[in-house]
Design a protein around this motif. Structure first.
Motif, PDB file in Angstrom:
ATOM      1  N   GLU A 108       0.821  -1.205   0.000  1.00  0.00           N
ATOM      2  CA  GLU A 108       0.000   0.000   0.000  1.00  0.00           C
ATOM      3  C   GLU A 108       0.859   1.261   0.000  1.00  0.00           C
ATOM      4  O   GLU A 108       0.518   2.251  -0.661  1.00  0.00           O
ATOM      5  CB  GLU A 108      -0.917  -0.002   1.222  1.00  0.00           C
ATOM      6  N   GLU A 109       1.966   1.229   0.719  1.00  0.00           N
ATOM      7  CA  GLU A 109       2.862   2.385   0.751  1.00  0.00           C
ATOM      8  C   GLU A 109       3.594   2.545  -0.583  1.00  0.00           C
ATOM      9  O   GLU A 109       3.716   3.657  -1.112  1.00  0.00           O
ATOM     10  CB  GLU A 109       3.870   2.227   1.888  1.00  0.00           C
ATOM     11  N   TRP A 110       4.093   1.435  -1.125  1.00  0.00           N
ATOM     12  CA  TRP A 110       4.855   1.512  -2.377  1.00  0.00           C
ATOM     13  C   TRP A 110       3.986   1.911  -3.565  1.00  0.00           C
ATOM     14  O   TRP A 110       4.508   2.380  -4.582  1.00  0.00           O
ATOM     15  CB  TRP A 110       5.573   0.196  -2.645  1.00  0.00           C
ATOM     16  N   ARG A 111       2.673   1.732  -3.473  1.00  0.00           N
ATOM     17  CA  ARG A 111       1.792   2.172  -4.561  1.00  0.00           C
ATOM     18  C   ARG A 111       1.854   3.680  -4.751  1.00  0.00           C
ATOM     19  O   ARG A 111       1.454   4.208  -5.798  1.00  0.00           O
ATOM     20  CB  ARG A 111       0.345   1.760  -4.271  1.00  0.00           C
ATOM     21  N   GLN A 112       2.341   4.398  -3.740  1.00  0.00           N
ATOM     22  CA  GLN A 112       2.434   5.854  -3.817  1.00  0.00           C
ATOM     23  C   GLN A 112       3.798   6.326  -4.323  1.00  0.00           C
ATOM     24  O   GLN A 112       3.978   7.512  -4.602  1.00  0.00           O
ATOM     25  CB  GLN A 112       2.195   6.447  -2.424  1.00  0.00           C
ATOM     26  N   VAL A 113       4.772   5.416  -4.426  1.00  0.00           N
ATOM     27  CA  VAL A 113       6.150   5.782  -4.777  1.00  0.00           C
ATOM     28  C   VAL A 113       6.330   5.780  -6.294  1.00  0.00           C
ATOM     29  O   VAL A 113       5.845   4.893  -6.992  1.00  0.00           O
ATOM     30  CB  VAL A 113       7.148   4.807  -4.128  1.00  0.00           C
ATOM     31  N   ARG A 114       7.057   6.772  -6.770  1.00  0.00           N
ATOM     32  CA  ARG A 114       7.436   6.816  -8.183  1.00  0.00           C
ATOM     33  C   ARG A 114       8.957   6.779  -8.313  1.00  0.00           C
ATOM     34  O   ARG A 114       9.666   7.273  -7.443  1.00  0.00           O
ATOM     35  CB  ARG A 114       6.892   8.094  -8.837  1.00  0.00           C
ATOM     36  N   TYR A 115       9.401   6.176  -9.400  1.00  0.00           N
ATOM     37  CA  TYR A 115      10.832   6.132  -9.703  1.00  0.00           C
ATOM     38  C   TYR A 115      11.068   7.130 -10.832  1.00  0.00           C
ATOM     39  O   TYR A 115      10.700   6.893 -11.984  1.00  0.00           O
ATOM     40  CB  TYR A 115      11.223   4.713 -10.106  1.00  0.00           C
ATOM     41  N   MET A 116      11.694   8.258 -10.479  1.00  0.00           N
ATOM     42  CA  MET A 116      11.877   9.387 -11.387  1.00  0.00           C
ATOM     43  C   MET A 116      13.291   9.323 -11.975  1.00  0.00           C
ATOM     44  O   MET A 116      14.282   9.485 -11.266  1.00  0.00           O
ATOM     45  CB  MET A 116      11.669  10.689 -10.632  1.00  0.00           C
ATOM     46  N   ILE A 117      13.399   9.107 -13.280  1.00  0.00           N
ATOM     47  CA  ILE A 117      14.682   8.818 -13.924  1.00  0.00           C
ATOM     48  C   ILE A 117      15.299  10.082 -14.512  1.00  0.00           C
ATOM     49  O   ILE A 117      14.627  10.859 -15.204  1.00  0.00           O
ATOM     50  CB  ILE A 117      14.503   7.766 -15.035  1.00  0.00           C
ATOM     51  N   PHE A 118      16.601  10.267 -14.229  1.00  0.00           N
ATOM     52  CA  PHE A 118      17.307  11.413 -14.798  1.00  0.00           C
ATOM     53  C   PHE A 118      18.615  11.042 -15.496  1.00  0.00           C
ATOM     54  O   PHE A 118      19.278  11.903 -16.041  1.00  0.00           O
ATOM     55  CB  PHE A 118      17.599  12.480 -13.734  1.00  0.00           C
ATOM     56  N   GLU A 119      18.983   9.744 -15.487  1.00  0.00           N
ATOM     57  CA  GLU A 119      20.240   9.376 -16.132  1.00  0.00           C
ATOM     58  C   GLU A 119      20.228   7.905 -16.523  1.00  0.00           C
ATOM     59  O   GLU A 119      19.503   7.093 -15.947  1.00  0.00           O
ATOM     60  CB  GLU A 119      21.408   9.669 -15.186  1.00  0.00           C
ATOM     61  N   LEU A 120      21.065   7.585 -17.534  1.00  0.00           N
ATOM     62  CA  LEU A 120      21.271   6.212 -17.996  1.00  0.00           C
ATOM     63  C   LEU A 120      22.751   5.879 -17.812  1.00  0.00           C
ATOM     64  O   LEU A 120      23.577   6.226 -18.653  1.00  0.00           O
ATOM     65  CB  LEU A 120      20.894   6.073 -19.476  1.00  0.00           C
ATOM     66  N   PRO A 121      23.114   5.251 -16.707  1.00  0.00           N
ATOM     67  CA  PRO A 121      24.533   4.981 -16.426  1.00  0.00           C
ATOM     68  C   PRO A 121      25.226   4.227 -17.555  1.00  0.00           C
ATOM     69  O   PRO A 121      24.760   3.189 -18.010  1.00  0.00           O
ATOM     70  CB  PRO A 121      24.481   4.127 -15.156  1.00  0.00           C
ATOM     71  N   GLY A 122      26.352   4.791 -17.986  1.00  0.00           N
ATOM     72  CA  GLY A 122      27.171   4.140 -18.996  1.00  0.00           C
ATOM     73  C   GLY A 122      26.661   4.222 -20.415  1.00  0.00           C
ATOM     74  O   GLY A 122      27.300   3.688 -21.326  1.00  0.00           O
ATOM     75  N   ALA A 123      25.529   4.891 -20.650  1.00  0.00           N
ATOM     76  CA  ALA A 123      24.958   4.934 -21.997  1.00  0.00           C
ATOM     77  C   ALA A 123      25.751   5.872 -22.909  1.00  0.00           C
ATOM     78  O   ALA A 123      26.346   6.839 -22.446  1.00  0.00           O
ATOM     79  CB  ALA A 123      23.503   5.386 -21.926  1.00  0.00           C
ATOM     80  N   PRO A 124      25.770   5.589 -24.207  1.00  0.00           N
ATOM     81  CA  PRO A 124      26.500   6.453 -25.147  1.00  0.00           C
ATOM     82  C   PRO A 124      25.733   7.740 -25.426  1.00  0.00           C
ATOM     83  O   PRO A 124      24.574   7.892 -25.043  1.00  0.00           O
ATOM     84  CB  PRO A 124      26.595   5.579 -26.401  1.00  0.00           C
ATOM     85  N   GLY A 125      26.401   8.652 -26.128  1.00  0.00           N
ATOM     86  CA  GLY A 125      25.771   9.902 -26.511  1.00  0.00           C
ATOM     87  C   GLY A 125      25.911  10.975 -25.449  1.00  0.00           C
ATOM     88  O   GLY A 125      26.291  10.703 -24.304  1.00  0.00           O
ATOM     89  N   ASP A 126      25.595  12.216 -25.830  1.00  0.00           N
ATOM     90  CA  ASP A 126      25.644  13.298 -24.853  1.00  0.00           C
ATOM     91  C   ASP A 126      24.361  13.291 -24.023  1.00  0.00           C
ATOM     92  O   ASP A 126      23.443  12.492 -24.276  1.00  0.00           O
ATOM     93  CB  ASP A 126      25.893  14.650 -25.531  1.00  0.00           C
TER      94      ASP A 126
END
Length: 277
Positions: A108-126
């Motif tokens: 019930e608690e985790w249903r409120q959590v979001r995973y907000m992504i800001f980076e892709l570790p090790g990925a190519p490109g700028d």
């Protein structure tokens, strides 16, 4: 050492406690300063969450400890490395920290959590290319709890300050600036900058100083040691409950401050929280 490690492994299996892996190598932010060409950066809100890194199989905190998220939360995540913040809402860090640190996840608690992504570790490109790839990955996953943090360009320092003022007025903590042309790297770098109306730092508790007046019989202040060895008193920002049960000796605490004195000590420092591993 081998016996100790074996004992810890056995205890972890017995009680289903996660052992920490080595802390992941991450990009860490420097503090924004005047003279930065803000037009070279993509800007996003600085979320007051718990940083979490997904390696395609395991979700770990910055310290390396496995996050005990429910299987339904992690199993559908993309099989690619992600870096972001577990987040509830503005001003909800303490509640989020309690949810994330539980040994047994509460659905019930985790249903409120979001995973907000800001980076892709090790990925190519700028970074501008990686930011576009993040949006594609999140859209393809189609998970309500997985989101890409919006990235925005600003044209001037004045526009950046307006954005900061609007964010703080709405209850946000501040802004993050990430160079749009930067290849992926780790360590502390001007590639990533944080801009807040308050600065924050960490120090270790080395003494409890007794209170006076209305705080008689309670903790009046903490004596803290900074990473460079300098010491100072921290006496504001505590609730009465925290004064009755102060952070233990040896604990690392986060405090906020306006600026440094000529002696390198924090000015207008105020307690924020105990750092959670």
């Amino acid at each position: 050492m081998r016996r100790l490690r074996a004992l810890l492994c056995g205890l972890a299996l017995l009680f289903s406690l996660p052992l920490a892996a080595a802390p992941p190598e991450l990009l860490l932010a420097n503090v924004y300063r005047d003279g930065i060409d803000v037009s070279a950066y993509l800007v996003s809100e600085k979320l007051d969450g718990v940083r979490a890194v997904w390696d395609g199989e395991t979700l770990r905190a910055r310290s390396g400890y496995r996050v005990n998220a429910p299987a339904w939360f992690t199993d559908p995540l993309p099989k690619t490395a992600l870096d972001g913040e577990l987040w509830l809402a503005r001003g909800q860090f303490d509640r989020l920290s309690g949810i994330v640190r539980r040994d047994q996840a509460v659905d019930e608690e985790w249903r409120q959590v979001r995973y907000m992504i800001f980076e892709l570790p090790g990925a190519p490109g700028d970074f501008s290319e990686r930011a576009g790839r993040i949006r594609e990955i999140v859209a393809a996953a189609g998970l309500p709890w997985l989101e890409a943090i919006p990235q925005t360009r600003v044209s001037s320092r004045e526009a950046l300050q307006r954005m900061l003022a609007q964010t703080v007025k709405a209850g946000g903590e501040g802004l993050m600036l990430h160079r749009a042309d930067a290849l992926y790297e780790t360590g502390r770098s001007d590639t990533l900058l944080k801009l807040k109306p308050w600065l924050d730092a960490e120090a270790v508790v080395i003494a409890h100083l007794p209170g006076k007046g209305k705080y008689l019989g309670l903790m009046g202040a903490l004596r803290l040691r900074m990473p460079d060895g300098r010491e100072f008193r921290l006496g504001t920002g505590f609730t009465d409950a925290q004064r009755r049960n102060p952070p233990p000796l040896g604990a690392t605490v986060t405090y906020r401050y306006r600026e440094l004195t000529p002696n390198g000590l924090p000015r207008f420092a105020s307690f924020l929280r105990i750092r959670q591993e």
